[in-house]
Design a protein around this motif. Structure first.
Motif, PDB file in Angstrom:
ATOM      1  N   SER A  71       0.823  -1.214   0.000  1.00 32.99           N
ATOM      2  CA  SER A  71       0.000   0.000   0.000  1.00 32.99           C
ATOM      3  C   SER A  71       0.856   1.262   0.000  1.00 32.99           C
ATOM      4  CB  SER A  71      -0.947  -0.002   1.198  1.00 32.99           C
ATOM      5  OG  SER A  71      -0.233   0.181   2.403  1.00 32.99           O
ATOM      6  N   GLY A  72       2.174   1.095   0.058  1.00 34.77           N
ATOM      7  CA  GLY A  72       3.079   2.235  -0.034  1.00 34.77           C
ATOM      8  C   GLY A  72       3.685   2.688   1.280  1.00 34.77           C
ATOM      9  N   ALA A  73       3.463   1.963   2.362  1.00 36.62           N
ATOM     10  CA  ALA A  73       4.011   2.373   3.656  1.00 36.62           C
ATOM     11  C   ALA A  73       5.526   2.370   3.633  1.00 36.62           C
ATOM     12  CB  ALA A  73       3.497   1.452   4.762  1.00 36.62           C
ATOM     13  N   GLU A  74       6.102   3.446   4.127  1.00 40.92           N
ATOM     14  CA  GLU A  74       7.547   3.547   4.293  1.00 40.92           C
ATOM     15  C   GLU A  74       7.935   3.255   5.738  1.00 40.92           C
ATOM     16  OE1 GLU A  74       8.663   7.171   1.414  1.00 40.92           O
ATOM     17  OE2 GLU A  74       6.959   7.514   2.776  1.00 40.92           O
ATOM     18  N   VAL A  75       6.978   3.444   6.634  1.00 40.79           N
ATOM     19  CA  VAL A  75       7.142   3.157   8.053  1.00 40.79           C
ATOM     20  C   VAL A  75       5.950   2.310   8.476  1.00 40.79           C
ATOM     21  CG1 VAL A  75       7.220   4.127  10.397  1.00 40.79           C
ATOM     22  CG2 VAL A  75       8.353   5.326   8.507  1.00 40.79           C
ATOM     23  N   SER A 136      13.229   0.778   0.808  1.00 38.51           N
ATOM     24  CA  SER A 136      13.361   0.229   2.150  1.00 38.51           C
ATOM     25  C   SER A 136      12.157   0.628   2.986  1.00 38.51           C
ATOM     26  CB  SER A 136      14.637   0.753   2.811  1.00 38.51           C
ATOM     27  OG  SER A 136      15.768   0.293   2.119  1.00 38.51           O
ATOM     28  N   VAL A 137      11.891  -0.175   4.010  1.00 42.44           N
ATOM     29  CA  VAL A 137      10.772   0.073   4.917  1.00 42.44           C
ATOM     30  C   VAL A 137      11.294  -0.035   6.345  1.00 42.44           C
ATOM     31  CG1 VAL A 137       8.508  -0.752   5.687  1.00 42.44           C
ATOM     32  CG2 VAL A 137       9.122  -0.876   3.262  1.00 42.44           C
ATOM     33  N   VAL A 138      10.885   0.898   7.191  1.00 39.43           N
ATOM     34  CA  VAL A 138      11.261   0.885   8.597  1.00 39.43           C
ATOM     35  C   VAL A 138      10.094   0.308   9.392  1.00 39.43           C
ATOM     36  CG1 VAL A 138      11.912   2.292  10.583  1.00 39.43           C
ATOM     37  CG2 VAL A 138      12.717   2.919   8.290  1.00 39.43           C
ATOM     38  N   ILE A 139      10.393  -0.613  10.302  1.00 33.67           N
ATOM     39  CA  ILE A 139       9.355  -1.192  11.164  1.00 33.67           C
ATOM     40  C   ILE A 139       9.722  -0.932  12.622  1.00 33.67           C
ATOM     41  CG2 ILE A 139       8.231  -3.307  11.979  1.00 33.67           C
ATOM     42  CD1 ILE A 139       8.461  -4.478   9.271  1.00 33.67           C
ATOM     43  N   PHE A 140       8.729  -0.474  13.379  1.00 32.63           N
ATOM     44  CA  PHE A 140       8.839  -0.358  14.825  1.00 32.63           C
ATOM     45  C   PHE A 140       7.778  -1.258  15.427  1.00 32.63           C
ATOM     46  CE2 PHE A 140      10.230   3.833  13.279  1.00 32.63           C
ATOM     47  CZ  PHE A 140      11.452   3.944  13.911  1.00 32.63           C
ATOM     48  N   HIS A 166      18.415   7.718   6.528  1.00 32.32           N
ATOM     49  CA  HIS A 166      19.462   6.708   6.425  1.00 32.32           C
ATOM     50  C   HIS A 166      18.953   5.402   5.809  1.00 32.32           C
ATOM     51  CE1 HIS A 166      22.657   8.949   8.291  1.00 32.32           C
ATOM     52  NE2 HIS A 166      21.809   9.362   9.208  1.00 32.32           N
ATOM     53  N   ALA A 167      17.731   5.030   6.127  1.00 31.36           N
ATOM     54  CA  ALA A 167      17.168   3.787   5.589  1.00 31.36           C
ATOM     55  C   ALA A 167      17.019   3.855   4.068  1.00 31.36           C
ATOM     56  CB  ALA A 167      15.819   3.488   6.236  1.00 31.36           C
TER      57      ALA A 167
END
Length: 169
Positions: A71-75, A136-140, A166-167
């Motif tokens: 869906s386009g999430a970067e985070v 790239s995708v960041v996951i928390f 940076h990601a």
């Protein structure tokens, strides 16, 4: 380049997805308060493109992560399933996906310790970067309590643009 210079050259917005991991929530037996809180707070900084409640199930979590990325999430921020009970599988599901692990969990536990004391050892909050062919995708991954989400969001909101810079390099 110093931290402030990095932050100046960081992205100014981002697309994000939220995944709540909860057996009861996925069956409609518990109202999700954490997911909507994350959406509300991060919407001040970016655009919500995905939200889903899934059970504590590795495959369901993986499918939701894939959907959020498509869906386009970067985070992506997950909430729930970070404890040590037998049904808590979020950490075991997301960490093998990381190409780079962030020390987010260390800072989160430190902040939690300041609030709740030694019980902070029960959380396994984490963060990392998944590198794909094109982006790239960041996951928390945060615990499911509203208090823990508020603590995590304080950290995320202060550094998300810097992390993304940076990601994406």
């Amino acid at each position: 380049m110093g931290v402030e210079e990095h932050k100046k050259s960081a992205p100014k917005g981002f697309r994000f997805g939220v995944i709540t991991v909860s057996d009861k929530g996925s069956r409609g037996k518990r109202k999700d308060e954490a997911g909507p809180l994350i959406i509300k707070e991060l919407s001040e900084l970016g655009e919500n493109v995905y939200y889903k409640i899934v059970p504590d199930d590795k495959i369901e979590i993986l499918v939701a992560i894939a959907e959020a990325i498509k869906s386009g999430a970067e985070v992506i921020v997950t909430t729930g399933g970070t404890g040590i009970t037998s049904s808590d599988v979020t950490i075991e599901t997301v960490t093998p996906l990381f190409d780079k692990e962030l020390e987010f969990g260390e800072i989160f536990r430190y902040k939690s310790y300041e609030e709740i004391g030694y019980a902070a050892i029960l959380t396994r909050a984490t963060g990392g970067v998944i590198r794909g062919r094109e982006r790239s995708v960041v996951i928390f991954s945060l615990p499911g309590s509203v208090n823990a989400v508020e603590t995590g969001l304080e950290i995320i909101k202060s550094e998300v643009f810097h992390v993304l810079k940076h990601a994406l390099e």
